[in-house]
Write a protein that holds these residues in place. Structure first.
Motif, PDB file in Angstrom:
ATOM      1  N   PHE A 104      40.794  49.111   2.360  1.00 57.60           N
ATOM      2  CA  PHE A 104      41.705  49.277   1.231  1.00 57.60           C
ATOM      3  C   PHE A 104      42.995  48.479   1.410  1.00 57.60           C
ATOM      4  N   HIS A 105      43.330  48.093   2.654  1.00 55.79           N
ATOM      5  CA  HIS A 105      44.524  47.268   2.836  1.00 55.79           C
ATOM      6  C   HIS A 105      44.352  45.923   2.133  1.00 55.79           C
ATOM      7  N   ARG A 106      43.111  45.410   2.143  1.00 52.81           N
ATOM      8  CA  ARG A 106      42.840  44.162   1.427  1.00 52.81           C
ATOM      9  C   ARG A 106      42.933  44.376  -0.075  1.00 52.81           C
ATOM     10  N   PHE A 107      42.380  45.505  -0.531  1.00 52.04           N
ATOM     11  CA  PHE A 107      42.421  45.824  -1.955  1.00 52.04           C
ATOM     12  C   PHE A 107      43.876  45.969  -2.415  1.00 52.04           C
ATOM     13  N   SER A 108      44.692  46.648  -1.613  1.00 50.46           N
ATOM     14  CA  SER A 108      46.095  46.863  -2.002  1.00 50.46           C
ATOM     15  C   SER A 108      46.880  45.559  -1.994  1.00 50.46           C
ATOM     16  N   GLU A 109      46.578  44.667  -1.050  1.00 51.38           N
ATOM     17  CA  GLU A 109      47.249  43.367  -1.024  1.00 51.38           C
ATOM     18  C   GLU A 109      46.828  42.515  -2.218  1.00 51.38           C
ATOM     19  N   LEU A 110      45.540  42.559  -2.538  1.00 54.48           N
ATOM     20  CA  LEU A 110      45.026  41.779  -3.662  1.00 54.48           C
ATOM     21  C   LEU A 110      45.683  42.193  -4.974  1.00 54.48           C
ATOM     22  N   HIS A 111      45.985  43.490  -5.098  1.00 58.21           N
ATOM     23  CA  HIS A 111      46.586  44.003  -6.332  1.00 58.21           C
ATOM     24  C   HIS A 111      48.094  44.246  -6.188  1.00 58.21           C
ATOM     25  N   ALA A 112      48.659  43.726  -5.100  1.00 61.25           N
ATOM     26  CA  ALA A 112      50.118  43.743  -4.890  1.00 61.25           C
ATOM     27  C   ALA A 112      50.712  45.142  -5.002  1.00 61.25           C
ATOM     28  N   PHE A 113      50.130  46.100  -4.282  1.00 55.35           N
ATOM     29  CA  PHE A 113      50.691  47.442  -4.247  1.00 55.35           C
ATOM     30  C   PHE A 113      52.042  47.396  -3.525  1.00 55.35           C
ATOM     31  N   GLU A 114      52.957  48.232  -3.960  1.00 55.88           N
ATOM     32  CA  GLU A 114      54.260  48.322  -3.313  1.00 55.88           C
ATOM     33  C   GLU A 114      54.109  48.974  -1.937  1.00 55.88           C
ATOM     34  N   LYS A 115      54.929  48.551  -0.982  1.00 54.04           N
ATOM     35  CA  LYS A 115      54.913  49.085   0.374  1.00 54.04           C
ATOM     36  C   LYS A 115      56.205  49.841   0.650  1.00 54.04           C
ATOM     37  N   PRO A 116      56.158  50.947   1.373  1.00 53.67           N
ATOM     38  CA  PRO A 116      54.980  51.545   2.023  1.00 53.67           C
ATOM     39  C   PRO A 116      54.146  52.437   1.106  1.00 53.67           C
ATOM     40  N   ASN A 117      54.687  52.811  -0.042  1.00 50.14           N
ATOM     41  CA  ASN A 117      53.952  53.670  -0.973  1.00 50.14           C
ATOM     42  C   ASN A 117      54.063  53.117  -2.379  1.00 50.14           C
ATOM     43  N   ASP A 118      52.956  53.124  -3.087  1.00 50.04           N
ATOM     44  CA  ASP A 118      52.967  52.736  -4.490  1.00 50.04           C
ATOM     45  C   ASP A 118      52.721  53.985  -5.322  1.00 50.04           C
ATOM     46  N   GLU A 134      45.580  43.399 -13.896  1.00 48.84           N
ATOM     47  CA  GLU A 134      44.127  43.389 -14.010  1.00 48.84           C
ATOM     48  C   GLU A 134      43.492  43.918 -12.727  1.00 48.84           C
ATOM     49  N   LEU A 135      42.392  44.637 -12.894  1.00 46.19           N
ATOM     50  CA  LEU A 135      41.608  45.085 -11.749  1.00 46.19           C
ATOM     51  C   LEU A 135      40.717  43.914 -11.338  1.00 46.19           C
ATOM     52  N   VAL A 136      41.116  43.217 -10.277  1.00 43.35           N
ATOM     53  CA  VAL A 136      40.444  41.983  -9.875  1.00 43.35           C
ATOM     54  C   VAL A 136      39.058  42.251  -9.301  1.00 43.35           C
ATOM     55  N   GLN A 137      38.944  43.340  -8.539  1.00 41.66           N
ATOM     56  CA  GLN A 137      37.652  43.716  -7.985  1.00 41.66           C
ATOM     57  C   GLN A 137      37.607  45.232  -7.862  1.00 41.66           C
ATOM     58  N   PRO A 138      36.415  45.822  -7.902  1.00 40.40           N
ATOM     59  CA  PRO A 138      36.330  47.273  -7.813  1.00 40.40           C
ATOM     60  C   PRO A 138      36.673  47.765  -6.414  1.00 40.40           C
ATOM     61  N   PRO A 139      37.188  48.986  -6.320  1.00 40.87           N
ATOM     62  CA  PRO A 139      37.464  49.550  -4.998  1.00 40.87           C
ATOM     63  C   PRO A 139      36.162  49.975  -4.333  1.00 40.87           C
ATOM     64  N   HIS A 140      36.203  50.112  -3.043  1.00 37.74           N
ATOM     65  CA  HIS A 140      35.036  50.569  -2.289  1.00 37.74           C
ATOM     66  C   HIS A 140      35.438  51.787  -1.472  1.00 37.74           C
ATOM     67  N   PHE A 141      34.762  52.897  -1.710  1.00 37.85           N
ATOM     68  CA  PHE A 141      35.062  54.126  -0.987  1.00 37.85           C
ATOM     69  C   PHE A 141      33.880  54.525  -0.112  1.00 37.85           C
ATOM     70  N   GLN A 142      34.175  54.895   1.129  1.00 37.15           N
ATOM     71  CA  GLN A 142      33.146  55.433   2.000  1.00 37.15           C
ATOM     72  C   GLN A 142      33.294  56.952   2.039  1.00 37.15           C
ATOM     73  N   VAL A 143      32.201  57.639   2.332  1.00 34.50           N
ATOM     74  CA  VAL A 143      32.186  59.106   2.241  1.00 34.50           C
ATOM     75  C   VAL A 143      31.599  59.694   3.512  1.00 34.50           C
ATOM     76  N   GLU A 144      32.209  60.780   3.978  1.00 32.35           N
ATOM     77  CA  GLU A 144      31.639  61.553   5.069  1.00 32.35           C
ATOM     78  C   GLU A 144      31.674  63.031   4.690  1.00 32.35           C
ATOM     79  N   VAL A 145      30.732  63.783   5.239  1.00 23.73           N
ATOM     80  CA  VAL A 145      30.600  65.195   4.890  1.00 23.73           C
ATOM     81  C   VAL A 145      30.690  66.056   6.151  1.00 23.73           C
TER      82      VAL A 145
END
Length: 249
Positions: free
Chosen positions: A34-48, A121-132
């Motif tokens: 998600f760090h790549r996703f946040s950089e790609l969409h220019a999220f504010e640091k440290p919190n958006d 714009e949403l440049v690419q979809p996010p990817h979430f992993q899941v654990e149970v």
């Protein structure tokens, strides 16, 4: 049966793990790279703020879609959803629970993106992993959620210091060196001395994360349960006030 000779494929090679009965099921959804996703969409640091509110909106939709979710807790790019102990969602098939929760959360994220990022714009979809994980008692579930909140505090305090240092001109490696082996009180002192910043005055959503749960709403003669999102300490006082979340059926 016409297909009986092919049944061995399912019997011998398809694996289905059914989660143990009488256990609270916790599905933890976590952003992958998600760090790549946040950089790609220019999220504010440290919190958006927008990104966090988007995650909260997705969590709210999850509680609305899955009635057996009794409470959820989120921080940054992750959310943990607690399913009641007697849930029979997909007959407690782990694979189906994982795929359904992951796909639903991702779909909500993409559908709600424009609501929180109207000019981006949403440049690419996010990817979430899941654990149970499965827990036999509400007490252990509470401890799990409290641990996640403790990690939220530690992580956010560190990243707040890190990005304040970087934005002030320190290189990223230098900022990491300054923060190496520092205690929480050291970080608070650093923020106050160098940036006249009181960490405790930062938004509660950043410091405490977000808790999503149902609460009773009385409107005229009707009574309903709506999803609420709060940014509070999930300690003994919280659980004393919200113990009903483990009792609803």
């Amino acid at each position: 049966m016409a297909n009986s000779k092919y049944e061995y494929v399912k019997r011998e090679f398809e694996f289905h793990r059914h989660l143990p009965a009488s256990n609270w099921i916790v599905v933890r959804i976590d952003g992958c790279h998600f760090h790549r996703f946040s950089e790609l969409h220019a999220f504010e640091k440290p919190n958006d703020d927008r990104a966090l509110r988007l995650m909260n909106a997705c969590a709210t939709s999850m509680l609305e879609k899955f009635p057996d979710i009794v409470i959820a807790y989120g921080v940054s790019d992750e959310y943990s959803f607690v399913f009641q102990e007697k849930t029979e969602l997909y007959q407690r098939d782990e694979r189906l629970i994982i795929s359904s929760c992951s796909s639903c959360f991702t779909s909500f994220y993409m559908m709600k993106w424009k609501e929180y990022f109207p000019s981006k714009e949403l440049v690419q979809p996010p990817h979430f992993q899941v654990e149970v994980s499965c827990y036999p008692e509400p007490r252990i579930v509470c401890d799990y959620l409290s641990r996640r909140q403790s990690e939220c505090h530690n992580r956010n305090q560190y990243t707040t210091c890190f990005w304040m240092l970087v934005k002030s001109g320190e290189g990223e490696n230098k900022a990491k060196e300054i923060l190496k082996d520092t205690l929480p009180k050291d970080k608070n002192e650093l923020l106050f001395q160098r940036f006249q910043m009181n960490y405790n005055n930062e938004p509660a959503m950043f410091r405490k994360g977000s808790c999503a749960y149902r609460q009773k709403v009385e409107a005229s003669e009707d009574e309903r349960w709506d999803v609420a999102v709060a940014h509070v300490d999930m300690g003994p006082h919280f659980w004393a006030k919200h113990s009903y979340v483990f009792d609803r059926r």
